[in-house]
Scaffold this motif. Structure first.
Motif, PDB file in Angstrom:
ATOM      1  N   LYS A  27       0.849  -1.210   0.000  1.00  0.00           N
ATOM      2  CA  LYS A  27       0.000   0.000   0.000  1.00  0.00           C
ATOM      3  C   LYS A  27       0.881   1.255   0.000  1.00  0.00           C
ATOM      4  CE  LYS A  27      -4.213  -1.476   0.072  1.00  0.00           C
ATOM      5  NZ  LYS A  27      -5.157  -1.083  -0.960  1.00  0.00           N
ATOM      6  N   VAL A  28       1.947   1.214   0.803  1.00  0.00           N
ATOM      7  CA  VAL A  28       2.859   2.367   0.862  1.00  0.00           C
ATOM      8  C   VAL A  28       3.500   2.575  -0.507  1.00  0.00           C
ATOM      9  CG1 VAL A  28       4.991   3.239   1.895  1.00  0.00           C
ATOM     10  CG2 VAL A  28       3.283   2.103   3.335  1.00  0.00           C
ATOM     11  N   MET A  29       3.922   1.475  -1.126  1.00  0.00           N
ATOM     12  CA  MET A  29       4.581   1.601  -2.444  1.00  0.00           C
ATOM     13  C   MET A  29       3.600   2.115  -3.500  1.00  0.00           C
ATOM     14  SD  MET A  29       7.056  -1.665  -2.499  1.00  0.00           S
ATOM     15  CE  MET A  29       6.503  -2.803  -1.327  1.00  0.00           C
ATOM     16  N   THR A  30       2.336   1.712  -3.391  1.00  0.00           N
ATOM     17  CA  THR A  30       1.320   2.225  -4.328  1.00  0.00           C
ATOM     18  C   THR A  30       1.214   3.738  -4.164  1.00  0.00           C
ATOM     19  OG1 THR A  30       0.119   0.176  -3.999  1.00  0.00           O
ATOM     20  CG2 THR A  30      -1.097   1.958  -5.057  1.00  0.00           C
ATOM     21  N   LEU A  31       1.222   4.180  -2.924  1.00  0.00           N
ATOM     22  CA  LEU A  31       1.146   5.625  -2.656  1.00  0.00           C
ATOM     23  C   LEU A  31       2.369   6.349  -3.228  1.00  0.00           C
ATOM     24  CD1 LEU A  31      -0.243   7.940  -0.995  1.00  0.00           C
ATOM     25  CD2 LEU A  31       1.138   7.225   0.933  1.00  0.00           C
ATOM     26  N   PHE A  32       3.533   5.718  -3.054  1.00  0.00           N
ATOM     27  CA  PHE A  32       4.778   6.354  -3.498  1.00  0.00           C
ATOM     28  C   PHE A  32       4.989   6.262  -5.017  1.00  0.00           C
ATOM     29  CE2 PHE A  32       7.160   5.803   0.819  1.00  0.00           C
ATOM     30  CZ  PHE A  32       6.251   6.687   1.398  1.00  0.00           C
ATOM     31  N   ALA A  33       4.116   5.514  -5.687  1.00  0.00           N
ATOM     32  CA  ALA A  33       4.259   5.393  -7.150  1.00  0.00           C
ATOM     33  C   ALA A  33       3.911   6.714  -7.831  1.00  0.00           C
ATOM     34  CB  ALA A  33       3.368   4.270  -7.671  1.00  0.00           C
ATOM     35  N   LYS A  34       3.212   7.601  -7.093  1.00  0.00           N
ATOM     36  CA  LYS A  34       2.830   8.887  -7.703  1.00  0.00           C
ATOM     37  C   LYS A  34       3.643  10.011  -7.073  1.00  0.00           C
ATOM     38  CE  LYS A  34      -1.846   7.178  -7.686  1.00  0.00           C
ATOM     39  NZ  LYS A  34      -2.810   6.985  -6.643  1.00  0.00           N
ATOM     40  N   ASP A  35       3.906  11.059  -7.853  1.00  0.00           N
ATOM     41  CA  ASP A  35       4.599  12.216  -7.297  1.00  0.00           C
ATOM     42  C   ASP A  35       3.625  13.139  -6.595  1.00  0.00           C
ATOM     43  OD1 ASP A  35       7.042  11.401  -8.289  1.00  0.00           O
ATOM     44  OD2 ASP A  35       6.585  12.225 -10.266  1.00  0.00           O
ATOM     45  N   LYS A  36       2.410  13.140  -7.099  1.00  0.00           N
ATOM     46  CA  LYS A  36       1.384  13.985  -6.478  1.00  0.00           C
ATOM     47  C   LYS A  36       0.189  13.128  -6.174  1.00  0.00           C
ATOM     48  CE  LYS A  36       2.610  18.410  -8.215  1.00  0.00           C
ATOM     49  NZ  LYS A  36       2.757  19.446  -7.446  1.00  0.00           N
ATOM     50  N   LEU A  37      -0.503  13.539  -5.148  1.00  0.00           N
ATOM     51  CA  LEU A  37      -1.608  12.731  -4.669  1.00  0.00           C
ATOM     52  C   LEU A  37      -2.906  13.494  -4.853  1.00  0.00           C
ATOM     53  CD1 LEU A  37      -1.760  10.107  -2.997  1.00  0.00           C
ATOM     54  CD2 LEU A  37      -1.883  11.572  -1.001  1.00  0.00           C
ATOM     55  N   GLU A  38      -3.902  12.797  -5.367  1.00  0.00           N
ATOM     56  CA  GLU A  38      -5.206  13.449  -5.491  1.00  0.00           C
ATOM     57  C   GLU A  38      -5.987  13.220  -4.214  1.00  0.00           C
ATOM     58  OE1 GLU A  38      -7.301  12.237  -8.953  1.00  0.00           O
ATOM     59  OE2 GLU A  38      -5.922  13.286 -10.277  1.00  0.00           O
ATOM     60  N   ARG A  39      -6.544  14.282  -3.669  1.00  0.00           N
ATOM     61  CA  ARG A  39      -7.323  14.160  -2.440  1.00  0.00           C
ATOM     62  C   ARG A  39      -8.766  14.520  -2.718  1.00  0.00           C
ATOM     63  NH1 ARG A  39      -6.155  16.154   2.965  1.00  0.00           N
ATOM     64  NH2 ARG A  39      -7.726  14.557   3.159  1.00  0.00           N
ATOM     65  N   GLU A  40      -9.656  13.929  -1.942  1.00  0.00           N
ATOM     66  CA  GLU A  40     -11.072  14.286  -2.086  1.00  0.00           C
ATOM     67  C   GLU A  40     -11.243  15.757  -1.777  1.00  0.00           C
ATOM     68  OE1 GLU A  40     -14.381  12.476  -0.693  1.00  0.00           O
ATOM     69  OE2 GLU A  40     -14.135  10.807  -2.059  1.00  0.00           O
ATOM     70  N   PRO A  41     -11.918  16.499  -2.636  1.00  0.00           N
ATOM     71  CA  PRO A  41     -12.061  17.932  -2.376  1.00  0.00           C
ATOM     72  C   PRO A  41     -13.184  18.274  -1.402  1.00  0.00           C
ATOM     73  CG  PRO A  41     -12.971  17.379  -4.509  1.00  0.00           C
ATOM     74  CD  PRO A  41     -12.488  16.097  -3.926  1.00  0.00           C
ATOM     75  N   VAL A  42     -13.735  17.289  -0.729  1.00  0.00           N
ATOM     76  CA  VAL A  42     -14.792  17.573   0.248  1.00  0.00           C
ATOM     77  C   VAL A  42     -14.115  18.091   1.519  1.00  0.00           C
ATOM     78  CG1 VAL A  42     -16.700  16.597   1.581  1.00  0.00           C
ATOM     79  CG2 VAL A  42     -16.285  15.833  -0.755  1.00  0.00           C
ATOM     80  N   VAL A  43     -13.936  19.402   1.558  1.00  0.00           N
ATOM     81  CA  VAL A  43     -13.221  20.015   2.683  1.00  0.00           C
ATOM     82  C   VAL A  43     -14.009  21.220   3.193  1.00  0.00           C
ATOM     83  CG1 VAL A  43     -10.911  19.304   1.962  1.00  0.00           C
ATOM     84  CG2 VAL A  43     -11.858  21.432   1.086  1.00  0.00           C
ATOM     85  N   ALA A  44     -13.653  21.633   4.408  1.00  0.00           N
ATOM     86  CA  ALA A  44     -14.343  22.774   5.003  1.00  0.00           C
ATOM     87  C   ALA A  44     -13.743  24.082   4.482  1.00  0.00           C
ATOM     88  CB  ALA A  44     -14.213  22.700   6.517  1.00  0.00           C
TER      89      ALA A  44
END
Ligand code: SF4
Ligand code: SF4
Length: 665
Positions: free
Chosen positions: A570-587
């Protein structure tokens, strides 16, 4: 004008058994703004998703409501499908008519009415959904692994072998964990140290692994891809770079009789010590509580004899900040202590088994140390009270586990197997000895496990008695064990030389505190909770934090190693990308309304709220308001519910949307 598509799922029969899905689809199809409405057997299946995509294009849909299971289960699935059809994924919402409706009702008529209302509310809400842009954050491609037992070691090696830096933090002076204490392992009976110590050495020598032993996590800040972790490296009083591991200090230390925790307090160690000879690192640590120099200011012998001048009484704890992108928690387990009821323990103690006061009543880990060639008896099974070889030995399973009346309802999973192993080790070392096992039932669900368990009976002659022990007491140099054999309905009384209790597996002491620092959830026993029991078993609900091993629940070594490798993947999957997309549901804070009380900052569990200065054109400070860092916000909505001036809004859950849903009822 919205053109909403509604897709009502049968979920096999999970929903359609209790809810008239065709009627729901027909009824909501008449709501204003709904352009298309249909039902389908399995919306999450490939044909179901194709149906949805095709309808978006053919019917020119602007918004979508999928009435099915919990969004926790499939929100991502449907948002991806919607995106593939060309719509912004946040214009899709799920109406939960399974967990919130069909599973909790029996009357089809009433459940159908309720389902119509749930879907109707979602139709009103989705109308007010906004197109949300994806948030991207950079990823720090280094990881932290907490715990240096077999789970932490495996995860660290896997991640490091993939080329990413790992910071491994272990609370004890050496890595190795409980596996280093074991004698042999089931179901193959291979020597635990022989398979463990090479991995420990690999960790120490790996160029990508930075090892902190005798260290703890002090503080964690940040979010997935960008954590800042403060590690407290406790003072060893020995300089690791100078120490050659010669051991002269330990030889000369005059304080020699301190019970060694590694040997379950059966062996002794000096005040300056390494926990066991194969420790990694092989650098001693001074136990300041027992060291004469620290207690009285006298002695100082270890410093005098240390050739390279490594002993440093002035050394202090160091606080080191490590930036990491992902965290693997592998803090392992402990056995329930029979000696006393540990503070805060959920179980009530086993007074009937000798209050932990009878010296020849020991737990499974102590038996491992007695059986181990590196243990306090050199591998001989000798009873603690007088050092004699026990000729009759009683093993009692499920001490603490599956005992609801004592406070623990779960099965500790490993005790049936390690007790079978103990009977074998005993028989291999005491040929004329007899092992008895009190058990409720044998749980052996693993490859070659049942065969192994049978071998303990058929080849190693252990006598299994199905029933629990009611009482045991000391009579001269014997321990009388009283119990019942429910297979034949008779009372049993055995005069044993030694008793071994298979005590419950519990999370490590301090698990709760660490969870609070990490912001991860835990159950009532303090085992860490996975995001989803079946589909996300190694992920925490807190993004970027993963679980490995027995900190999540009782586990044997093969399962622990598998889970550790899964967490590393799981960590390596995360590190496979340079940037991470996050859910934009934020306050978001509305500056004009914010009164700067910062209640939101106090309650935010993610530490996402910052202070922002508002200045006029001349640069004069007008006021300080709250600002939510979108990269950190977890979208929980706590701040929105807390803000007294109603200045916080959470995308997708605005007041306008909530009011629209209520009005739809
Ligand atoms: S502290 Fe000094 S004496 Fe002790 S093991 Fe290290 S080098 Fe040897
Ligand atoms: S919604 Fe508010 S409380 Fe929740 S994480 Fe975001 S800023 Fe913090």
């Amino acid at each position: 004008m919205s053109r909403i598509g509604v897709f009502v799922c049968h979920c096999g029969e999970n929903i359609s058994r209790t809810v008239d899905v065709e009627r729901v689809a027909a009824q909501v199809g008449m709501l204003p703004g709904v352009a298309f409405s249909t039902d389908y057997k399995y919306m999450c299946s490939d044909p179901g998703q194709t149906l949805l995509k095709r309808a978006i294009q053919e019917q020119r849909l602007s918004h979508v409501v999928v009435a099915a299971c919990s969004p926790r289960m499939h929100e991502k699935t449907f948002r991806k499908a919607v995106e593939a059809a060309g719509l912004n994924p946040f214009l899709c919402e799920m109406a939960n008519i399974r967990e919130h409706c069909s599973w909790v009702h029996e009357d089809k008529q009433e459940a159908t009415e309720k389902a119509i209302e749930i879907v109707g509310m979602m139709v009103e809400r989705v109308k007010k959904n906004r197109v949300l842009p994806t948030i991207t954050v950079p990823v720090t491609k280094r990881s932290l692994v907490i715990g240096g037992g077999i789970a932490g070691i495996q995860a660290a090696l896997d991640i490091a072998d993939a080329g990413h830096e790992v910071v491994l933090v272990e609370r004890e002076p050496s890595i190795g964990g409980h596996m280093a204490q074991l004698s042999e392992t089931f179901p193959t009976l291979d020597c635990s140290q022989c398979i463990m110590t090479p991995k420990m050495v690999d960790v120490a020598n790996h160029p990508k692994i930075k090892l902190y032993t005798y260290a703890e996590i002090e503080h964690v800040e940040g979010y997935i891809g960008n954590f800042q972790v403060t590690v407290r490296k406790k003072a060893r009083s020995v300089d690791e770079d100078r120490c050659t591991g010669c051991g002269v200090c330990m030889e000369k230390c005059p304080i020699k009789k301190i019970p060694n925790k590694f040997d379950c307090n059966r062996g002794m160690r000096p005040a300056i010590y390494v926990p066991f000879p194969q420790a990694v690192p092989n650098t001693p640590v001074i136990d300041r509580e027992h060291c004469t120099k620290f207690r009285t200011g006298k002695c100082g012998l270890c410093q005098k004899v240390c050739g390279p001048g490594a002993v440093d009484y002035e050394q202090e704890d160091q606080l080191i900040v490590e930036p990491v992108g992902a965290i693997v928690v592998a803090t392992g387990f402990d056995l329930y202590s029979i000696a006393e009821k540990p503070k805060g323990s959920p179980i009530k103690g086993y007074g009937e088994f000798g209050h932990g006061k009878l010296p020849d009543v020991i737990d499974g880990m102590t038996f491992e140390r007695l059986a181990s060639a590196s243990g306090p008896t050199g591998g001989k099974i000798l009873r603690p009270s007088d050092g004699k070889e026990p000729k009759q030995i009683v093993f009692i399973q499920c001490v603490g586990s599956r005992a609801r009346e004592k406070g623990i309802s779960y099965c500790s999973k490993i005790c049936c197997m390690y007790t079978a192993k103990h009977t074998m080790l005993y028989h291999h070392k005491v040929h004329d000895g007899q092992a008895y096992v009190f058990f409720m039932d044998a749980r052996t669900p693993g490859k070659n496990y049942d065969e192994f368990w049978r071998r303990s009976i058929e080849e190693e002659e252990a006598v299994y008695i199905r029933g629990m022990v009611s009482r045991l007491y000391q009579k001269d140099d014997k321990i009388v064990v009283m119990g019942s054999d429910i297979s034949v309905g008779v009372q049993v009384e055995i005069e044993a030389d030694m008793v071994v209790l298979a005590t419950a597996v519990q999370p490590q002491a301090g698990a709760e505190l660490l969870a609070q620092k990490l912001g991860i959830s835990y159950d009532k026993y303090n085992f860490y909770s996975e995001a989803h029991a079946k589909l996300r078993p190694v992920e925490c609900a807190t993004a970027g934090i993963y679980l490995a091993g027995a900190c999540q629940g009782p586990k044997d070594i093969p399962d622990t190693v598998s889970q550790a490798s899964a967490a590393a993947a799981k960590v390596m999957t995360l590190f496979a990308k340079d940037k991470l997309e996050r859910e934009p549901v934020v306050a978001k804070v509305k500056d004009a309304g914010c009164v700067g009380c910062f209640y939101c900052k106090k309650v935010c569990p993610y530490g996402a709220v910052e202070e922002k200065e508002m200045r006029d054109r001349q640069g004069n400070l007008v006021k300080v308001v709250a600002y939510v860092n979108p990269g950190v916000c977890g979208g929980c909505g706590t701040c929105q519910a807390t803000c007294p001036s109603k200045s916080v809004e959470l995308d997708g859950y605005t007041d306008e949307q909530i009011v629209a849903m209520i009005e739809a009822l």
